[in-house]
Design a protein around this motif. Sequence first.
Motif, short mmCIF file in Angstrom:
data_model
loop_
_atom_site.label_atom_id
_atom_site.label_comp_id
_atom_site.label_asym_id
_atom_site.label_seq_id
_atom_site.Cartn_x
_atom_site.Cartn_y
_atom_site.Cartn_z
N ALA A 53 8.39 1.65 4.52
CA ALA A 53 7.21 2.12 5.26
C ALA A 53 6.36 0.94 5.72
N HIS A 54 6.22 -0.05 4.87
CA HIS A 54 5.40 -1.23 5.18
C HIS A 54 5.89 -1.94 6.43
N PHE A 55 7.22 -1.99 6.62
CA PHE A 55 7.76 -2.75 7.75
C PHE A 55 8.13 -1.88 8.95
N THR A 56 7.85 -0.60 8.87
CA THR A 56 8.04 0.27 10.04
C THR A 56 6.72 0.88 10.51
N GLY A 57 5.63 0.57 9.80
CA GLY A 57 4.32 1.06 10.20
C GLY A 57 4.01 2.48 9.77
N LEU A 58 4.75 3.02 8.80
CA LEU A 58 4.47 4.38 8.33
C LEU A 58 3.27 4.34 7.41
N LYS A 59 2.23 5.06 7.79
CA LYS A 59 0.99 5.12 7.01
C LYS A 59 1.16 6.16 5.92
N PRO B 37 0.83 -1.20 0.00
CA PRO B 37 0.00 0.00 0.00
C PRO B 37 0.87 1.26 0.00
N GLY B 38 0.38 2.30 -0.63
CA GLY B 38 1.06 3.58 -0.57
C GLY B 38 2.12 3.79 -1.62
N ARG B 39 2.43 2.75 -2.39
CA ARG B 39 3.51 2.89 -3.37
C ARG B 39 3.15 3.89 -4.47
N ALA B 40 1.95 3.78 -4.99
CA ALA B 40 1.52 4.71 -6.04
C ALA B 40 1.39 6.13 -5.49
#
Length: 713
Positions: A703-709, A84-87
């Motif tokens: 971000a995915h593995f540090t919890g950054l939304k 999520p969030g890549r785009a």
Amino acid sequence: MRTRATLAALLGTAAMTLSGPLIAQEAPLSYPATETVDTVEEQFGVKVADPYRWLENDVRVDPKVAAWVESQNKVTDAYLETLPGRAALATRMRALYDYARTGVPEVAGNRYFFTRNAGLQNQAVLYVKDGANGAERVLIDPNGWAKDGATALDAWVPSEDGSKLIYSIQDGGSDWRTVKILDVATGKPLDDEVKWVKFSALEWDKAGKGFYYSRFPEPDKEGEFQSLNTNQEIRYHAIGTPQSADPLIYATPQEPQLNHSAQVSDDGSFLLVTSSSGTDERYRLTMIDLDGTKASTSQRVIVPELVNDWQMIGMAGDRIYFVTNKDAPRLRIVSMARNGNEASIETVVPEGEAVIAGASVVGGKLVANYLQDARNVVKLFDLAGKPMGELPLPGIGSVGGFEGDLDSKETFFAYSSFNRPTTIYRYDLTSGQVSPWAEPKLAFNPDDYAVEQRFYASKDGTKVPMFIVRKKTVTGPAPTLLYGYGGFNISVLPGFSPTRLAWLEQGGVYAQASLRGGGEYGKAWHDAGRLANKQNVFDDFIAAGEYLIKQGVTGKDQLAIEGRSNGGLLVGAVVNQRPDLFSAAHAAVGVMDMLRFDRFTAGRYWVDDYGYPNKEADFRTLLTYSPYHTIRKADYPAVMVSTADTDDRVVPGHSFKYTARLQATQAGDKPHLIRIETRAGHGSGKPTDKIIEEFSDIYAFLAHFTGLKIAGE
């Protein structure tokens, strides 16, 4: 560009939903099977296995390696498509890149030359103005040179009267350069072409009839991107002649390991040849008298031993000015008579508490750029060394520029910081006034971000500086990206990055540690982080992570790390040593096999920092931290390795072998992936499109593995 693969065939079970800052559980990835070979070599009584030796072969030559790269990219691309969030990151990075970025101008004759990227151009464009108030016009636009934008304008040097311009072309990220000449008035290139140029200065003669350059022998096709760089020569190219007619000016066939760079003196009376054997600033200086465009056959060595740093910064009368670390670990400015030598130097500006990062003789002044706790301070002196005050700067940041001649009336410099993109300033050398020359228009407010510097204790008690950057509204533990380098006397300074700002905008923290091995505090700081002391660099970085967690800047499951090149080695080493400390890691274009790094391209130079793998003491030290050799069974963080097929600085075989071994080891269930770019190299010349694509991938992974939304997920 890299192709995107579909998810279904490669990941098996779908990823589960997030729980807290980390994924509760993901199905382990199915990595491509990597063939192993029975390669075991004994060194100093130690048997060292190298089961992935075949992955050192050039991906452009060996179809087996090419197939492995394709299979790895398919798995990586498929996984990235699930994030999520890549785009959203890519969209925001594109917006943050969309501002005019201007380079420091160079004045020649009555003309002003400078680069500018309008925002989303893949490559910066070279402009020229006739006079300070003249209309600017495009001189060289490299954006039409290649469909993928990966052919770049590299160096460019105007002749003294501004009528002609040497420029070099970089293709696909390689270190090799092709050099051409342009007629400035017409904007048309001449027929001249010079090839096999690498690690070279480009120096016009004073008459503007030709230039001096450094080149290596032409390699065979298979060795073009992997063979060792030896036997560098300095040659002279006269305009209108073929390269085959370029006379040899300087070479040392009896010492093939030496590199040579040429610099024409301000008065045009001599050529200074600076010779070196590695990455250390240890130089031999040879003076060759010039008679117009003709170099004398007699040569005079003025600094014979490869011991100290020597940088010629200009002339005044018959005095030559140098910056040197001879008897001054934090450097000093000295002068030498035109007919003098090392023994006859006189101190002009003595060594101080801060390190001299560079200096120039311009407009009758000495401009000295100092490093003070990993940020720049600019001090002014007269030519006798009398202090004339400091140049005011906007804040904590880094500066560069200050080019010109003894009689220049103006000079220019660039300033940037973590929250402020590069601004170009004009410094009036007569009045002392500093004024903006090119200011960017921004899509964000720099004042929304706080930049602070802290000092923390490493394992042995050494105080290490670290910058911490975040939005002023971010309080308490937050997902944090920690960056480090720590090597080769290179100082990691404050600077702006649109991709990094995209991370900060989402509420992430960015930390940058000034590790030992760098140049932030001079020779002692560098020496404390290399050779037998290399472990200090890893200890400094681990201590930085522990400090960020202890101080509540980030949480236990919120810390990601990143490093490039020597910093990729850093990431690989500390992940092996402390896999429990980090949630995610990005090792970019890293040196991963410390027992074979000296066998490819520029790797032989790095023995100054790493040591010699064929010497027992160095071998035993290298084996203790070599990322490829010290992977172990443990619960590793998520790891993304990145490299490129045309990297002929740190050949991609380092990253290939490391990734293959990591995937084959029982190192936990988090993904251990490699992202391999095509038509790209070690970093320079990379087009804007590729940068945005790469960093939206990498930062979405971290971000995915540090919890950054990420907003817009």
